[in-house]
Design a protein around this motif. Sequence first.
Motif, PDB file in Angstrom:
ATOM      1  N   ARG A   3      87.649 -38.245  64.214  1.00  0.00           N
ATOM      2  CA  ARG A   3      87.669 -37.825  62.814  1.00  0.00           C
ATOM      3  C   ARG A   3      87.989 -36.344  62.745  1.00  0.00           C
ATOM      4  O   ARG A   3      87.482 -35.556  63.551  1.00  0.00           O
ATOM      5  CB  ARG A   3      86.365 -38.184  62.104  1.00  0.00           C
ATOM      6  N   ASP A  55      82.870 -47.151  62.183  1.00  0.00           N
ATOM      7  CA  ASP A  55      81.736 -46.213  62.239  1.00  0.00           C
ATOM      8  C   ASP A  55      81.884 -45.105  61.202  1.00  0.00           C
ATOM      9  O   ASP A  55      81.718 -43.919  61.489  1.00  0.00           O
ATOM     10  CB  ASP A  55      81.595 -45.615  63.655  1.00  0.00           C
ATOM     11  N   HIS A  56      82.218 -45.534  59.976  1.00  0.00           N
ATOM     12  CA  HIS A  56      82.348 -44.570  58.880  1.00  0.00           C
ATOM     13  C   HIS A  56      81.839 -45.254  57.615  1.00  0.00           C
ATOM     14  O   HIS A  56      82.386 -46.275  57.210  1.00  0.00           O
ATOM     15  CB  HIS A  56      83.807 -44.125  58.734  1.00  0.00           C
ATOM     16  N   HIS A  57      80.809 -44.662  57.010  1.00  0.00           N
ATOM     17  CA  HIS A  57      80.035 -45.384  56.003  1.00  0.00           C
ATOM     18  C   HIS A  57      80.115 -44.710  54.631  1.00  0.00           C
ATOM     19  O   HIS A  57      80.005 -43.486  54.544  1.00  0.00           O
ATOM     20  CB  HIS A  57      78.587 -45.495  56.476  1.00  0.00           C
ATOM     21  N   VAL A  72      82.945 -39.113  52.120  1.00  0.00           N
ATOM     22  CA  VAL A  72      82.908 -37.772  52.702  1.00  0.00           C
ATOM     23  C   VAL A  72      82.416 -37.921  54.137  1.00  0.00           C
ATOM     24  O   VAL A  72      81.765 -38.909  54.470  1.00  0.00           O
ATOM     25  CB  VAL A  72      81.985 -36.845  51.857  1.00  0.00           C
ATOM     26  N   THR A  73      82.742 -36.938  54.957  1.00  0.00           N
ATOM     27  CA  THR A  73      82.389 -37.032  56.381  1.00  0.00           C
ATOM     28  C   THR A  73      81.244 -36.089  56.703  1.00  0.00           C
ATOM     29  O   THR A  73      81.408 -34.864  56.704  1.00  0.00           O
ATOM     30  CB  THR A  73      83.638 -36.734  57.240  1.00  0.00           C
ATOM     31  N   HIS A  74      80.091 -36.678  56.943  1.00  0.00           N
ATOM     32  CA  HIS A  74      78.868 -35.890  57.155  1.00  0.00           C
ATOM     33  C   HIS A  74      78.922 -35.100  58.463  1.00  0.00           C
ATOM     34  O   HIS A  74      78.517 -33.933  58.496  1.00  0.00           O
ATOM     35  CB  HIS A  74      77.657 -36.838  57.153  1.00  0.00           C
ATOM     36  N   ASP A  75      79.436 -35.740  59.511  1.00  0.00           N
ATOM     37  CA  ASP A  75      79.432 -35.103  60.839  1.00  0.00           C
ATOM     38  C   ASP A  75      80.251 -33.816  60.885  1.00  0.00           C
ATOM     39  O   ASP A  75      80.060 -32.991  61.784  1.00  0.00           O
ATOM     40  CB  ASP A  75      79.996 -36.055  61.910  1.00  0.00           C
TER      41      ASP A  75
HETATM   42  N1  H2B Z   1      79.786 -41.972  57.932  1.00  0.00           N
HETATM   43  C1  H2B Z   1      80.229 -40.931  57.230  1.00  0.00           C
HETATM   44  N2  H2B Z   1      80.625 -41.091  55.955  1.00  0.00           N
HETATM   45  N3  H2B Z   1      80.340 -39.727  57.798  1.00  0.00           N
HETATM   46  C2  H2B Z   1      79.989 -39.494  59.068  1.00  0.00           C
HETATM   47  O1  H2B Z   1      80.102 -38.377  59.551  1.00  0.00           O
HETATM   48  C3  H2B Z   1      79.490 -40.593  59.826  1.00  0.00           C
HETATM   49  C4  H2B Z   1      79.377 -41.853  59.196  1.00  0.00           C
HETATM   50  N4  H2B Z   1      79.158 -40.467  61.085  1.00  0.00           N
HETATM   51  N5  H2B Z   1      78.871 -42.895  59.861  1.00  0.00           N
HETATM   52  C5  H2B Z   1      78.791 -41.562  61.933  1.00  0.00           C
HETATM   53  C6  H2B Z   1      78.242 -42.750  61.158  1.00  0.00           C
HETATM   54  C7  H2B Z   1      77.817 -41.035  62.981  1.00  0.00           C
HETATM   55  O2  H2B Z   1      76.598 -40.666  62.392  1.00  0.00           O
HETATM   56  C8  H2B Z   1      77.578 -42.003  64.116  1.00  0.00           C
HETATM   57  C9  H2B Z   1      76.536 -41.493  65.063  1.00  0.00           C
HETATM   58  O3  H2B Z   1      78.800 -42.204  64.786  1.00  0.00           O
END
Ligand code: H2B
Length: 97
Positions: A3, A55-57, A72-75
């Motif tokens: 990502r 793996d994107h929620h 949005v991308t939390h990581d």
């Molecule tokens: N979903 C979203 N929307 N953003 C993330 O950064 C993200 C996620 N990271 N799903 C993934 C899970 C991460 O926490 C796992 C550990 O891969």
Amino acid sequence: MARYKLEAQELATALTELSGWEVRDGKLHKTYKFGSFAQAIGWMVSVAVVADKIDHHPEWSNVYNRVTVNLVTHDLGNVISNLDVELARKMDELAQV
Ligand code: H2B
């Protein structure tokens, strides 16, 4: 899948290819309206399978036949990434039934 944050130009291009999506409060935003509650929930379940696979929620909420989505991308510190666009495309595909 890796990502990465989208540059402004990449995001602008992606938005021209996504129908009904906009950037709101720094997130990709869209509200879907379905024919019934059952259709809305069925779509959410089908999206959940894909979301888990990549793996994107999504951040989303349902009221009767509507589902409001924010991607949005939390990581990466809550930025819009390639995976947000990827998930938006999948969501639109799965809504075409
Ligand atoms: N979903 C979203 N929307 N953003 C993330 O950064 C993200 C996620 N990271 N799903 C993934 C899970 C991460 O926490 C796992 C550990 O891969």
